[in-house]
Design a protein around this motif. Structure first.
Motif, short mmCIF file in Angstrom:
data_model
loop_
_atom_site.label_atom_id
_atom_site.label_comp_id
_atom_site.label_asym_id
_atom_site.label_seq_id
_atom_site.Cartn_x
_atom_site.Cartn_y
_atom_site.Cartn_z
N GLU A 156 0.83 -1.20 0.00
CA GLU A 156 0.00 0.00 0.00
C GLU A 156 0.87 1.26 0.00
N GLN A 157 1.95 1.25 0.76
CA GLN A 157 2.85 2.40 0.79
C GLN A 157 3.56 2.58 -0.56
N ARG A 215 2.30 1.67 -3.39
CA ARG A 215 1.26 2.17 -4.28
C ARG A 215 1.17 3.69 -4.17
N GLY A 216 1.23 4.19 -2.93
CA GLY A 216 1.19 5.64 -2.70
C GLY A 216 2.36 6.35 -3.35
N GLU A 235 1.71 6.47 -7.04
CA GLU A 235 0.70 7.49 -7.34
C GLU A 235 1.31 8.89 -7.34
N THR A 236 2.19 9.16 -6.38
CA THR A 236 2.87 10.45 -6.32
C THR A 236 3.70 10.67 -7.58
N LYS A 259 1.43 11.36 -10.63
CA LYS A 259 0.89 12.72 -10.64
C LYS A 259 1.91 13.70 -11.21
#
Length: 91
Positions: A19-20, A22-23, A26-27, A30
């Motif tokens: 999950e981390q 994935r974050g 995502e950053t 962006k």
């Protein structure tokens, strides 16, 4: 476009869970979106306190711009001159 390997010193990155990570992806995505396709991200390797990221870009300056926008360091940026693999010996 040229291919680059970006070495990023990111303490603790190797201990992040899915999950981390994935974050983090995502950053990065962006920041890539803000560059409107100028820096496609191929993939990254996570190893200990570092990542080794493979990007396509027109220049090192564009890679550095992604680093600035994403907040992830680009400690070493190396242009890839060629790729070899086991099949290179058969050519």
């Amino acid at each position: 476009m040229k291919r680059y390997v970006i070495e990023r010193n990111v303490p603790g990155i190797g201990g992040l869970n899915r999950e981390q990570l994935r974050g983090a992806a995502e950053t990065s995505n962006k920041a890539l979106a803000k560059l409107a396709g100028k820096v496609p991200w191929e993939h990254s390797y996570v190893a200990g306190d570092k990542t080794f990221c493979v990007y396509l870009a027109d220049s090192e300056a564009t890679v550095q711009e992604h680093a600035k926008l994403s907040g992830f360091p680009a400690n070493t940026v190396t242009e890839v001159r060629t790729i070899i693999d086991p099949m290179t010996a058969a050519a």
